[in-house]
Design a protein around this motif. Structure first.
Motif, PDB file in Angstrom:
ATOM      1  N   SER A  31     -10.803   1.030   3.904  1.00  0.00           N
ATOM      2  CA  SER A  31      -9.492   0.326   3.274  1.00  0.00           C
ATOM      3  C   SER A  31      -9.218  -0.958   4.121  1.00  0.00           C
ATOM      4  CB  SER A  31      -8.688   1.308   2.840  1.00  0.00           C
ATOM      5  OG  SER A  31      -8.114   1.983   3.925  1.00  0.00           O
TER       6      SER A  31
ATOM      7  N   LEU B  95       0.358   7.943   6.326  1.00  0.00           N
ATOM      8  CA  LEU B  95      -0.269   7.269   7.398  1.00  0.00           C
ATOM      9  C   LEU B  95      -1.610   8.311   7.834  1.00  0.00           C
ATOM     10  CD1 LEU B  95       1.221   5.665  10.604  1.00  0.00           C
ATOM     11  CD2 LEU B  95      -0.402   7.701  10.838  1.00  0.00           C
ATOM     12  N   SER B  96      -2.606   7.563   8.454  1.00  0.00           N
ATOM     13  CA  SER B  96      -3.836   8.327   8.751  1.00  0.00           C
ATOM     14  C   SER B  96      -4.016   7.379   9.881  1.00  0.00           C
ATOM     15  CB  SER B  96      -4.834   8.722   7.743  1.00  0.00           C
ATOM     16  OG  SER B  96      -5.773   9.187   8.547  1.00  0.00           O
TER      17      SER B  96
ATOM     18  N   THR C 174       4.462  10.784   6.032  1.00  0.00           N
ATOM     19  CA  THR C 174       4.173  11.586   6.937  1.00  0.00           C
ATOM     20  C   THR C 174       2.691  11.002   7.628  1.00  0.00           C
ATOM     21  OG1 THR C 174       2.733  12.911   5.378  1.00  0.00           O
ATOM     22  CG2 THR C 174       4.875  13.814   5.677  1.00  0.00           C
TER      23      THR C 174
ATOM     24  N   ASP D 233     -11.628   5.095   7.416  1.00  0.00           N
ATOM     25  CA  ASP D 233     -12.382   4.494   6.171  1.00  0.00           C
ATOM     26  C   ASP D 233     -12.204   3.299   6.211  1.00  0.00           C
ATOM     27  OD1 ASP D 233      -9.819   3.910   4.643  1.00  0.00           O
ATOM     28  OD2 ASP D 233      -9.630   5.942   4.189  1.00  0.00           O
TER      29      ASP D 233
ATOM     30  N   GLN E   9      -1.494  12.201   7.859  1.00  0.00           N
ATOM     31  CA  GLN E   9      -2.231  13.397   7.380  1.00  0.00           C
ATOM     32  C   GLN E   9      -3.528  12.868   8.104  1.00  0.00           C
ATOM     33  OE1 GLN E   9      -2.361  12.854   3.066  1.00  0.00           O
ATOM     34  NE2 GLN E   9      -0.799  14.101   2.794  1.00  0.00           N
TER      35      GLN E   9
ATOM     36  N   TYR F 255       0.793  -1.185  -0.241  1.00  0.00           N
ATOM     37  CA  TYR F 255      -0.060  -0.050  -0.018  1.00  0.00           C
ATOM     38  C   TYR F 255       0.948   1.254   0.156  1.00  0.00           C
ATOM     39  CZ  TYR F 255      -4.557  -2.278   0.820  1.00  0.00           C
ATOM     40  OH  TYR F 255      -5.622  -2.858   0.859  1.00  0.00           O
ATOM     41  N   LYS F 256       2.012   1.196   0.670  1.00  0.00           N
ATOM     42  CA  LYS F 256       2.964   2.331   0.761  1.00  0.00           C
ATOM     43  C   LYS F 256       3.599   2.577  -0.343  1.00  0.00           C
ATOM     44  CE  LYS F 256       4.729   3.795   4.766  1.00  0.00           C
ATOM     45  NZ  LYS F 256       4.114   4.857   4.880  1.00  0.00           N
TER      46      LYS F 256
ATOM     47  N   SER G  92      -8.021   3.937   7.903  1.00  0.00           N
ATOM     48  CA  SER G  92      -7.403   4.093   6.835  1.00  0.00           C
ATOM     49  C   SER G  92      -6.193   3.211   6.722  1.00  0.00           C
ATOM     50  CB  SER G  92      -7.066   5.531   6.470  1.00  0.00           C
ATOM     51  OG  SER G  92      -8.197   6.436   6.465  1.00  0.00           O
ATOM     52  N   VAL G  93      -5.697   2.771   5.879  1.00  0.00           N
ATOM     53  CA  VAL G  93      -4.371   1.939   5.583  1.00  0.00           C
ATOM     54  C   VAL G  93      -3.559   3.030   5.136  1.00  0.00           C
ATOM     55  CG1 VAL G  93      -3.188   0.321   4.058  1.00  0.00           C
ATOM     56  CG2 VAL G  93      -5.492  -0.314   5.186  1.00  0.00           C
ATOM     57  N   ALA G  94      -2.345   3.004   5.554  1.00  0.00           N
ATOM     58  CA  ALA G  94      -1.390   4.095   5.194  1.00  0.00           C
ATOM     59  C   ALA G  94      -1.149   3.746   3.785  1.00  0.00           C
ATOM     60  CB  ALA G  94      -0.229   3.906   6.007  1.00  0.00           C
ATOM     61  N   SER G  95      -1.016   4.779   3.087  1.00  0.00           N
ATOM     62  CA  SER G  95      -0.476   4.710   1.627  1.00  0.00           C
ATOM     63  C   SER G  95       0.477   5.589   1.204  1.00  0.00           C
ATOM     64  CB  SER G  95      -1.940   4.787   0.540  1.00  0.00           C
ATOM     65  OG  SER G  95      -2.718   5.942   0.982  1.00  0.00           O
TER      66      SER G  95
END
Lengths: 792, 792
Positions: free
Chosen positions: B127, B120-121, A217, B125, A219, A97-98, B114-117
């Motif tokens: 995901s 990161l968050s 980062t 959501d 967010q 994903y990253k 959310s998954v980090a893409s």
């Protein structure tokens, strides 16, 4: 055709990947392991990449570590790749994903394999790659060894140009381990395909104190969503970039691919949509059926992510009325598998937004096939087209199994063969794991591939018991490219090789033989005795199918030549002589050359022993004259004894007999829970020699019991009266040790049907006859006298 | 309504899960952590489960370990659960395939994140849960705190009965951290819902030497596929089992749920399909619009896996012509998000197989909303319905952002409010992380929820900088159930509380105020000065919106009462007094009771100080008289200074100002790469007091520099001439140490705008005045004189 090479899918992919990368982070997992092993070997041998650098191959402690290493190396601007499968790929998901979110160019090469669910499986389906379809990676499927090599390059070019990482996948074993004759991509093509400006761009994006920037980062809700949409254009561009790379590749090599490749009737009404190696068999089958006037076609999906619905629709003939979408995976609880839903969505979007490609809304159905390398044959493909033509085509069907519970399965004609396969030559060889049969056949197919004009294919079926279990080598060759991605079927082999005499009583090898085929046997008996030692069924098959039978005592030839138990080059020589593939002298020269290549580093003694064996082989080969009638009283052994629990007769016994494919769904556990202790019914009888105790030498150390990996040696202490009725020659000795009462006896007893003859017990035995140091307290003896004595 | 409780989603879920399990294996990850914390706390306090056992809570070293522990405990027949989110859930995927494949009953409770893409968050959501949709787990979505509690029980009942593990998910923060007034499920209901025969069945299937069986085997191509299909019936049965559990639950509680819940017009032509907390807002919005005659409706998807297309179709009105399916996730490269494709497939299968529910094929479009807790408001929902009614409804749209790159976004009316929300009371409070505002508001909403007949909701917005950053508390209450799962909007709050004077110059708090609202200020100034110290914009808002303004110097009240800097109970008392929610004496009694509950264990001194502060609060509260005109010369401070790089003005500055939501897609990095050093432009100015050097005491140890977590203290060595022009009072002292030339000076200088006033530097300072031990070399001083001096 001298420029073609004959290699397996993993090697073909690794060759390209090693040439195009700087860092290769791996953790081995079947069936992808050999890609990492090749890369490691090549770097160790100083083989450089396209830019003259030596790729660094790093093995981590798991695939999670490998994925982290890949991510880190990419962030420092290194061209980086990895190879994996199944659970290994699952461990990479968080990093994927990253890597995708950061728009990082990289290619992961995946030999697709089942994810463990009710049971583990090392075999092929697409459940692993499908688990990654949400990561943002592009996903490109290749269907053959040739395509796997070509797409390894095309994927890397497209990834570097688009900055979107690609998951390049091909079918585990079927493609990764299939040996095929392919056109290699050379350095010039790679150079043309990879623009160094893309590499420079990748370097410039590296995290570096020279160009400080921050990535990774956190967010908040204020900007995450917008940022997630900011990459849309990159995904929109990727299909064009990939199609462009395919076009350039075609310009350089003549091999043309499209994102969606259609083949079949221009006015097809029924079309199959499929991805992976099964598309090859479907290609042949569709060609065969359209030649007979069927209005059918095949759409090969190569680019699975990004999924371009419009291009998919455009690739279909306007005449399509019915589509069968086949997925090689199962997601329990999903209302349809991934590719099926993508196709339904593409068609529905096209029709409901007023698109006019089709006269009406085509009917789309989905099915599952090939889970964990279940066979997918021309007969099964035809059954899908037949089902499509019915008034109510089934949806969510399965093909390749018999589902007597939820009745999803289609019936098929197992005997159906395509024209293409009918024009191909077939040979099949039965060996034991570690007896050299498979490596000999690898050499054989390489010789055929590289010394003749024929196309060639070899596929090997291993029992997952590995060493000591049966291996079946399936070889095909012929004038036209070979797309048959299924095993040789019953009655199709022109040549059947049996490399172990013990199979005669246990396996129905001759059901594979075609009428007029040749049957080569390695047996320790004089030729004159061979016919009479065959079971009655085998004799009847030889008579009915008009087979020519040859026999050789390869173990004795090997022993005389100083090769020990290595019979592979002897059997290979016999095959070349009997199959008449090359002029005999030339064939022998090529076999010797391949021996030189394989064993060259192991010293001249090994080489010379092999050469002697090869030269001696044909002198010991002789034809077996069948009698007019099958008069043998021997019958093929049942796989398990008669009086066993129902589960053992219904399931275990059929598995052991090699008929597991026929077991219907209803007989199998729903949750992977199996009864224990069934190994008691599986008497493998693999050993040619078994250990026998010399009670005068034994020091009762018990190491043989400890070391036996199959628990085939047991020690027992007993009183003398317990063996009063024992057969002659029963071995026992007084127990030593103050913890035992006086007069007790002890024995070390071997179970001949469980022993694999591995000799670990003999190797570890410390007690030797001082006057004859080669005589230990445990020595290997031929099994036949032992068995004969047991029968008394 | 005395039986109702006011708790957050995580607590509501953990309460049920702790009561119904024996093993709870966890690893903490935001926003699911508090579920594990509650469970741990309860087990430590001896709180037992339904069967009288003490659940064992085990924290592992990662979620991969937690998943393995869950798998192992389940295999031994223990009722087992876990709580997780995001990457934590991803680490569980390999075990999830196995737990499902082995048909093991268990519920995983997931606060979706959310998954980090690209970044990161920690926010919400889908995901993460979508990444698990292939595992074979059932997936059940709950939309509110009440549902999260109820579904925790229903999921466990259905899982035990069906043997299929369930992933029960609800929206991170929005549901997990929302405090809401709900009806608790009591033990009787749990007892009725959980049949002990299912528990017994689970026990009987445990791996045990008493009933030997083997699980986790390896399978070959012969039987894997059949075995994978063998569980089909279990998946086919689950929807009925779950629907049955929902029916039984309704019988016991009166709360009725269906697998697909439709609400809206019976003759709706446009229907939204959605899952998770957004369904609550959509519910209110659809009710509002259908009351005005709109033919629209809402389908709430509760059971996402197994996906039952036919039931989905049956749940829709026959009149449907257009469907908008909204997914709270994005899978880059997919031609539509998961729920969208499921709905398209269900509709297409129904229509193309001749199903007659609809007059024609409904048009289905998909959209994305709410990624990483992006707001999803009634105005956005209306814009989706508006888009659906156009001739060419957009597909693959986004809502909630401005996408000026690929133009996916819909426009919406930010001011649109539903009837339901208009009938609800709103209060909003601005505090600093760790200043007690949030915990006071938790108590406030609990008092309102439990002491009045009102429904109540509190939601807290944290900056991910946590301590020292702004917190905004959003409180709603009223006569009808509250379904508003979005923040209080501009112009909607009847009460605005400002708990920190520094916000006056920096945040536009009064844009939230409704006409006639009350504004409560904590300021360190005499009431008479408050008006004049306001910026001009704030004065104008007070006049234009006819606000009533109250002020209190809560810090001075707190100090006098011996509470130090804890102003939370003081501000809470003022709120209750001004909002007139309860009779004043009763309110004060309840606040004291909640103080007793919160601080009871901390000793009577704390309690008494709080009580004193509460009693003193109202005496110090006074009304601020607005002048007739906004005459202030003060202006709200810009978030960053004027002369900054473009990126800082376009992006960083807007983020700091709290206007990040307005940043369009084009301004954001495509790959998560951000410029460095922008913290230099973020002057948080949080400190009320900052450290000031006493140069006569300082021993130059440098510990203050070392310990400052914000690098707000720097040491510098310089020659005496360098500070010739320094302002009066600039502090410097001779450097000691032989490595320095004689005559050099040194200072420890604090950046007042970066210092957060945390006092770590003062705490660690070892140098004290021997004649006055409370005087150190570094002491906190009020910031205003420092700033005034700096301005000179």
């Amino acid at each position: 055709m001298t420029s073609m090479i004959t290699i397996d899918g993993n090697q073909a992919v690794a060759r390209v990947a090693h040439r195009l990368n700087e860092v290769i982070a791996i953790y081995p997992i079947t069936p992808s392991s050999s890609m990492g092993e090749y890369a490691d070997e090549w770097s160790a041998a100083g083989i450089t990449n396209l830019w003259g650098g030596l790729p660094k191959v790093i093995e981590m402690q798991s695939e999670a570590g490998a994925a982290g290493t890949v991510h880190g190396a990419l962030q420092r601007g290194a061209l980086t790749t990895t190879f994996t499968s199944s659970q290994g790929l699952l461990l990479m998901i968080p990093n994927m994903y990253k890597i995708a979110g950061e728009l990082t160019p990289a290619v992961f090469h995946v030999a697709a394999r089942s994810v463990a669910s009710h049971a583990l499986s090392i075999f092929c389906d697409h459940s692993d790659v499908m688990a990654c379809r949400g990561t943002g990676f592009g996903m490109l499927a290749s269907n053959s060894v040739q395509e796997a090599q070509d797409f390894a390059l095309i994927a890397q070019a497209a990834s570097l140009e688009s900055c979107i990482p690609m998951l390049h996948f091909f079918d585990g074993f079927r493609t990764s381990h299939e040996v095929a004759k392919i056109v290699p991509v050379d350095d010039e093509v790679m150079r043309e395909m990879i623009d160094d400006r893309w590499v420079q761009k990748h370097r410039q994006r590296a995290l570096s104190p020279d160009r400080p920037a921050i990535r990774g980062t956190a967010q908040n809700p204020d900007v995450f969503f917008q940022s997630r949409e900011a990459a849309n254009l990159h995904y929109q561009r990727l299909p064009d970039i990939l199609a462009g790379a395919m076009e350039r590749f075609a310009g350089h090599t003549g091999r043309s691919y499209r994102l969606f490749d259609y083949t079949g009737a221009a006015d097809a009404e029924s079309v199959m949509v499929i991805m992976g190696s099964a598309a090859e068999t479907a290609h042949d089958t569709v060609a065969h059926l359209t030649a007979q006037g069927d209005k059918i076609g095949l759409l090969k999906v190569r680019l699975f992510r990004p999924m371009c619905g419009e291009r998919l629709v455009e690739a279909l003939p306007r005449t399509v009325k019915r589509l069968a979408v086949l997925d090689r995976c199962k997601e329990p609880g999903a209302a349809g598998e991934p590719l099926y839903k993508d196709v339904v969505t593409a068609i529905a979007e096209h029709v409901s937004s007023g698109g006019g490609r089709f006269a009406g809304m085509p009917r789309v159905v989905g099915g599952r096939y090939g889970l964990s390398s279940k066979e997918f044959t021309p007969g099964m493909i035809r059954s899908v087209f037949d089902a499509l033509k019915t008034d109510h085509p089934p949806n969510g069907f399965t093909v390749g199994i018999r589902d007597d519970v939820t009745h999803t399965s289609l019936e098929w004609d197992a005997g159906f063969q395509t024209d293409a396969d009918l024009q191909t030559r077939h040979a099949i060889f039965y060996g034991l794991g570690s007896d050299g049969t498979v490596s000999a056949n690898r050499n054989t197919i390489r010789i055929i591939g590289e010394e003749t004009d024929w196309y060639a294919q070899a596929h090997f079926v291993f029992d997952s018991k590995k060493a000591g279990a049966i291996t079946v080598s399936h070889l095909r060759f012929g004038d036209r490219p070979i797309r048959a991605t299924y095993l040789i079927g019953k009655g199709e082999a022109e040549f059947v090789g049996c490399h172990q005499a013990m199979f005669i009583d246990r396996h129905d090898m001759l059901e594979m033989a075609k009428d007029g085929a040749t049957f080569l046997l390695n047996v320790p008996w004089p030729t004159a005795e061979v016919w009479d030692r065959m079971p009655q069924r085998m004799q009847q098959q030889i008579i009915d199918k008009h087979l020519t039978v040859y026999a050789i005592d390869a173990y004795s030839v090997a022993k005389q030549a100083g090769l020990g138990k290595r019979i592979n080059t002897i059997m290979q020589t016999c095959y070349f002589a009997l199959a008449d593939l090359l002029p005999r002298d030339e064939a022998i020269e090529k076999i010797k050359a391949s021996v030189r290549q394989t064993y060259g580093t192991k010293g001249s003694r090994i080489l010379e022993a092999n050469f002697a064996a090869i030269d001696q082989a044909l002198a010991h080969l002789s034809e077996v004259e069948p009698a007019a009638a099958a008069t043998s009283t021997r019958q093929q052994q049942p796989s398990v004894p008669g009086d066993v629990p129902t589960f053992v007769s219904d399931v275990t016994g059929r598995l052991i007999a090699g008929h597991g494919d026929d077991i219907p769904v209803s007989l199998l556990p729903v949750d992977g829970t199996w009864p224990t202790g069934t190994a008691a019914y599986e008497k493998r009888q693999l050993a040619l020699e078994i250990p026998v105790l010399e009670e005068d030498l034994c020091i009762l150390c018990g190491k043989c019991v400890f070391v036996c990996p199959h628990s085939a040696i047991r020690s027992k202490v007993f009183s003398a009266d317990a063996i009063e009725d024992a057969p002659d020659g029963f071995k026992a000795m007084p127990v030593k040790g103050k913890e035992f009462d006086a007069g007790l006896l002890m024995t070390y007893q071997v179970a001949p049907q469980d022993c694999t003859g591995c000799t670990l017990c003999v190797d570890i035995c410390p007690a030797r006859d001082k006057s004859n140091l080669s005589r230990k307290a445990l020595n290997m003896h031929p099994i036949e006298p032992v068995l004969e004595r047991e029968k008394q």
